[in-house]
Structures are given as C-alpha cells and as structure tokens.
Scaffold this active site. Structure first.
Site, PDB file in Angstrom:
ATOM      1  CG  HIS A 180     139.183  33.423  74.645  1.00 42.48           C
ATOM      2  ND1 HIS A 180     138.951  32.103  74.992  1.00 42.48           N
ATOM      3  CD2 HIS A 180     140.167  33.841  75.481  1.00 42.48           C
ATOM      4  CE1 HIS A 180     139.732  31.759  75.981  1.00 42.48           C
ATOM      5  NE2 HIS A 180     140.492  32.803  76.295  1.00 42.48           N
ATOM      6  CG  ASP A 219     137.363  29.683  73.146  1.00 38.23           C
ATOM      7  OD1 ASP A 219     137.692  30.603  72.376  1.00 38.23           O
ATOM      8  OD2 ASP A 219     137.664  29.680  74.362  1.00 38.23           O
ATOM      9  CB  SER A 247     143.351  31.466  77.338  1.00 41.27           C
ATOM     10  OG  SER A 247     142.407  31.571  78.356  1.00 41.27           O
TER      11      SER A 247
END
Length: 378
Positions: free
Chosen positions: A185, A215, A322
């Site tokens: 993402h 992911d 992230s």
C-alpha cells in the site's frame, strides 16, 4: 618396565646384556617371582628398546627421544633383536587412531565452536535467520540505542508519487545492491518512487514485484551498491513480552526510533488491496485503514480486502512507519510494520499512536520473497 623381558635369574646382574632376551627362549618353564609376574601383566610397548648392555647413564640419554613411542615397527628406534617376538602393529596404531579420532571430533564441532565464539564476542554481523544471532555490538547489546545504531543504516524512507498525490512510507534494505521490502500500500499505483537512505542519499527505485494479498512489495534501487543489508530474523521464535524496536519515517521524519514490546501473536488484520487506498498513507496526516476484531479503524477499507496474521506491538507507530522494521533486541528484523491505530476523530495536531500497531511477520516475508522477485502474484 622393560625388565619383564628377562628371566628371573638375570636380576642379580643387570649388565649381562647378552642374555637379556633369554626370558623368551623356547621351552622355558622356570617360575618367575610374583612381583615379576605382576610386571609382566602390565601392557608394555614392544617398541621400547630393551636396556643396553652398557652404562645406564648413556642409556638414559638415549631414552630422551619420546618419538620412539609413535614409530612404526622396523624403524631404527626400538628395533627388537632377532630372538624377540615380532611387535604387533595394532599397538602402534593406538595413539595414531586416537589422534585421528580427536581430529575428527574437533572438525565436527568446529563450526559450532566458532559460532559460539562469534556470539560471545559480538563480532559477527553476518545475516542469519536465527533470532539468537546478534548484530548489535556486545557493549550495547540489549539496548535501544545499540539496536538503532546497528539497524538504522538498513532502513529507508520511501516517497511514492501517483496521480492521486504523494505518500510516504518506509522500507528495509535486504541486499547490498538495493533490494528493499516494503508494504504494497506504500507504493501501489505509484508512477515514481524515491528512496532515501539514512545518510541522506536519494535513489530512484523500480517495482520488482507486489503481493497485495500479503500487503508486501519488493522494489529495487537503481545503481546502488555497498548498502548495509538488514539481518532477517525468525518470527517463529518471537514471544509475547519480548522487547522490540521500530524504525521508520513517520510524518516524513526519517529514521525515527521507538520501542515497546510484542503485545500479541497471530492477530488477524484486514487491509485494503485497492490501489487508491495507498495514497491515504501520506505524510499529511493520512492513515492506512484496516480491520481488526470485526471493527474498522482509520476509515473504510473498501470492498477489496485481504487478511493476514500479524504481530501486535505497543511500540509507537504513526503514518509513515508502514514498510519499516520491527526489530528484536539482537538487531534482527522480525516484522514489517503495516498498520497502526489512532483515534478516528483526532485532528492532525493530536493524532498519534495509542499503542496498537501491527507488523507482518518476517517469516511471511521470507516465504514470499521468491514470488516477489519473480514479479509477484498480482
């Protein structure tokens, strides 16, 4: 101990060298004294030279060469006279066989010994899948500062640009030539990707492969070499309560270090696989939406989602973390940070971590690495 080669009568005159071996004469029936029988029962090296028929002082100097114990029968040292029984070869092989056995055992345990020394000295920084391997210097082992010093050079800030805008995330260098693991993402839908290392150097990166179901994404820096690759640990050995360190670029603050513990294992975390959702992770206060425990956090995950098992941590994670690293106290990467929760109604000035963060276990990453290098599953 060579006296066991003589007849009992010869002990009256020890210098009668011409008869010293007559104790082995054929047909000899004379009974030896008890103390001589006891000596005869003691194992005797047949190669040890019998006492010479000359002055004992000279003989003592001749016995100074210990190598006679290892010589083969028939050598110049310790050759038996013609009347003596031939020396059995199996006796001479005893010491040699023992040395060979010792050498074999030493070779078998040599690797383990070297590994133990490496661990005790803390000198080794070779990448390993074992959580016991330490890349932190011994003097700083078990400290957050030691982990930060050892691992920060292996963490990058990622800036991805797309038609929807820009997003900021983090990544972990896994090869010296610039292979980097991050979240899907972070880079999904990006037309341009830049990565900045801890020393401030910026590279252009290309997507190698993506796996939206986990992911995960693999990117490669152009014209990179000599980078410090992180050590990938073993998330199967992680326990609840283990101390951990998180390194990333929250809100674009490169190389931010936080710490905490592993709060739980095998949490089911659901995230969106929609490319447009990735742009909400940007450095302007956006947050990556996810589902946990039947509830949605940080917004709507959309209709296209995927669920994976995650490590839960209370180490502070914020937008921009992230794709960064969750690290054990030995400096091994045990997870890739992927989701965090902050109050849904928080403003940009007060939003932040509330101690609920999640990371993809590093064993999941390692299992998916060959797929990512082949272009991914998307």
């Amino acid at each position: 101990m060579t006296e066991s080669f003589r007849r009992s009568g010869e002990y009256e005159n020890p210098y009668q060298g011409q008869q010293q071996h007559s104790g082995y004469a054929e047909g000899e029936t004379q009974q030896q004294p008890a103390y001589l029988q006891q000596q005869a029962s003691t194992p005797v090296n047949p190669e040890w030279p019998p006492p010479p028929a000359y002055d004992p002082a000279t003989a003592a100097s001749a016995q100074a060469a210990p190598t006679a114990l290892l010589t083969e029968p028939g050598s110049s040292a310790g050759t038996p006279e013609a009347g003596a029984a031939p020396a059995p070869r199996r006796r001479t092989r005893g010491p040699i066989a023992l040395l060979a056995a010792v050498a074999f055992v030493a070779a078998a345990i040599g690797g383990g010994t070297a590994y133990g020394i490496q661990e005790l000295t803390g000198s080794g920084t070779v990448a390993s899948s074992s959580t016991s391997t330490s890349v932190v210097p011994t003097s700083q082992k078990g400290t957050v500062s030691g982990v930060a010093t050892a691992v920060s050079p292996s963490i990058v800030e990622i800036n991805a640009t797309s038609n929807a805008g820009e997003s900021t995330g983090s990544g972990v260098i896994i090869t010296s030539t610039g292979e980097i693991i991050t979240n899907n993402h972070v880079i999904s839908g990006a037309s341009q990707i830049k990565a900045t290392t801890s020393n401030g150097k910026t590279y252009t990166a290309e997507v190698v492969g993506t796996d939206s179901k986990k992911d995960l994404a693999l990117i490669k820096l152009r014209d990179a070499s000599g980078l410090k690759a992180a050590t990938l640990g073993d998330s199967a050995g992680v326990k609840v309560g283990d101390q951990v360190v998180a390194i990333g670029s929250p809100e674009g603050l490169t190389g931010t270090v936080t710490s905490g513990i592993v709060s739980a294992l095998d949490r089911d975390v659901t995230v969106s696989t929609d490319e447009s959702q990735g742009q909400q992770q940007g450095g302007g206060g956006g947050q990556w939406p996810f589902e946990f425990g039947g509830r949605q956090f940080n917004g709507d995950t959309g209709s296209s989602t995927t669920t994976y098992k995650a490590l839960q941590t209370d180490a502070s994670l914020n937008p921009g973390n992230s794709g960064g690293a969750l690290i054990d106290m030995n400096g091994n990467i045990i997870g890739i940070n992927s989701a965090m929760y902050s109050a849904a109604d928080a403003t940009s000035s007060s939003a932040g971590s509330v101690g609920l963060g999640f990371a993809i276990p590093i064993n999941t990453v390692k299992a998916d690495l060959s797929t990512l290098r082949a272009g991914g599953s998307d």
